[in-house]
Design an enzyme around this catalytic site. Structure first.
Site, mmCIF file in Angstrom:
data_model
loop_
_atom_site.group_PDB
_atom_site.id
_atom_site.type_symbol
_atom_site.label_atom_id
_atom_site.label_comp_id
_atom_site.label_asym_id
_atom_site.label_seq_id
_atom_site.Cartn_x
_atom_site.Cartn_y
_atom_site.Cartn_z
ATOM 1 N N TYR A 66 -7.127 -6.933 6.239
ATOM 2 C CA TYR A 66 -7.934 -5.679 6.135
ATOM 3 C C TYR A 66 -8.651 -5.443 7.130
ATOM 4 C CZ TYR A 66 -5.744 -4.212 1.861
ATOM 5 O OH TYR A 66 -4.944 -3.752 0.950
ATOM 6 N N ASN B 146 -3.684 8.172 2.154
ATOM 7 C CA ASN B 146 -4.015 7.053 3.268
ATOM 8 C C ASN B 146 -5.331 6.840 3.098
ATOM 9 O OD1 ASN B 146 -1.325 7.735 3.861
ATOM 10 N ND2 ASN B 146 -1.928 9.448 5.353
ATOM 11 N N HIS C 172 -6.652 6.912 -2.357
ATOM 12 C CA HIS C 172 -6.601 5.148 -2.483
ATOM 13 C C HIS C 172 -7.765 4.569 -1.823
ATOM 14 C CE1 HIS C 172 -2.123 5.324 -3.281
ATOM 15 N NE2 HIS C 172 -2.494 5.878 -4.293
ATOM 16 N N SER D 63 6.654 8.656 0.083
ATOM 17 C CA SER D 63 8.015 8.539 -0.411
ATOM 18 C C SER D 63 7.773 8.912 -2.006
ATOM 19 C CB SER D 63 8.185 6.893 -0.416
ATOM 20 O OG SER D 63 7.194 6.189 -1.059
ATOM 21 N N PRO E 133 11.110 13.458 7.416
ATOM 22 C CA PRO E 133 12.136 13.106 8.089
ATOM 23 C C PRO E 133 13.246 12.754 7.213
ATOM 24 C CG PRO E 133 10.238 11.840 8.973
ATOM 25 C CD PRO E 133 9.933 12.538 7.558
#
Ligand code: APR
Length: 256
Positions: free
Chosen positions: A70, A105, A122, A199, A224
């Site tokens: 991290y 994100n 998150h 996703s 995309p």
């Protein structure tokens, strides 16, 4: 009847909206150079084991490995900047009364682009908390105030001595208290849900488009590649968000 292109259709939905929720995932930061998670070749989870790096069990098994991973990601993120997609999302606030960004994100790029109402579902890679949440959930720890031997891994919580860990949501963990409820309430009240670069594999991403539709919102998706969410979108715009989102914003103003 004049054929309306999909970009124009999305722009129309947004122009008519009072309340918009923009829901983003790793894809929105891809053009800033931040890797996504599930890309088969370049995704973080293609190259690293999420069970070792993004679970409490993995952290307990090897705190130094997780801590260092991290720290490295945080150092990488300091070198990147928002892209045209983040900028376009921030620009929506100029013409829509209420815009809330809900992001999966942890990179802080929406805030840096100028979005003012950002829910970081998150967590935040620049913050830390006690592994035991000894003073309540979350027990934040400011690591700049601590002195410890970095060669040994993470510092100890100043209250209880448990490990200090990144304040991000790992697999198998609940979102910070109240966050899921707020995400659902905002989605229920939205006129448009704009889904960008996710996703849709984890909750609440997986369920928000259905919730939005059930409450009468229009769902626009930018990606995309078709995702798990695409069949629930009223408009699916196939392409990178750094290209597609500025086109939508331009189309919103072109029809003014
Ligand atoms: N523009 C928009 N979307 C893009 C772009 C781009 N330039 N490039 C890739 N994408 C899309 C991919 O097609 C994919 O659908 O972004 C999505 C990224 O998906 P994931 O890697 O699964 O990321 P995300 O949905 O944010 O993951 C959710 O899972 O591992 C956990 O906690 C982690 O927050 C993360 C969560």
């Amino acid at each position: 009847m004049i054929e309306i292109t999909r970009i124009q259709q999305a722009a129309e939905y947004l122009r008519a909206a009072q309340r918009v929720v923009v829901f983003t995932g790793a894809g929105v930061s891809r053009e800033s150079g931040v890797p996504t998670f599930r890309d088969a070749l370049t995704g973080l989870w293609a190259n690293y084991d999420p069970h070792k790096l993004a679970t409490v069990a993995g952290f307990r098994a090897n705190p130094k490995l997780v801590w260092d991973w991290y720290a490295e990601r945080q150092a990488q993120l300091r070198t990147v900047t928002p892209n045209a997609g983040h900028d376009a999302i921030a620009a929506l606030e100029k013409s829509i009364p209420s815009v809330t960004v809900m992001t999966q994100n942890i990179d802080g790029l929406h805030e840096r682009a100028g979005s003012t109402d950002v829910i970081a579902l998150h967590g935040d890679i620049t913050r830390y908390k006690c592994l035991a949440d000894c003073q309540g959930n979350p027990t934040e720890v400011v690591i700049e105030d601590l002195v410890w031997d970095r060669e040994q891994g993470p510092p100890a919580c100043p209250h209880c001595g448990a490990w200090v860990r990144p304040a991000v949501v790992w697999f198998g963990e609940m979102l910070p208290p109240g966050t899921f409820e707020r995400a659902v309430a905002l989605t229920e009240a939205a006129d448009v849900l704009l889904v960008v670069g996710t996703s849709g594999e984890v909750q609440p991403a997986a369920s928000l488009p259905s919730i939005a539709r059930q409450h009468g919102a229009k769902v626009i998706e930018v990606n995309p590649h078709p995702s798990a969410l695409s069949r629930r979108a009223h408009v699916f715009l196939q392409g990178p968000s750094g290209e597609v989102l500025p086109q939508i914003v331009a189309a919103m103003h072109a029809t003014e």
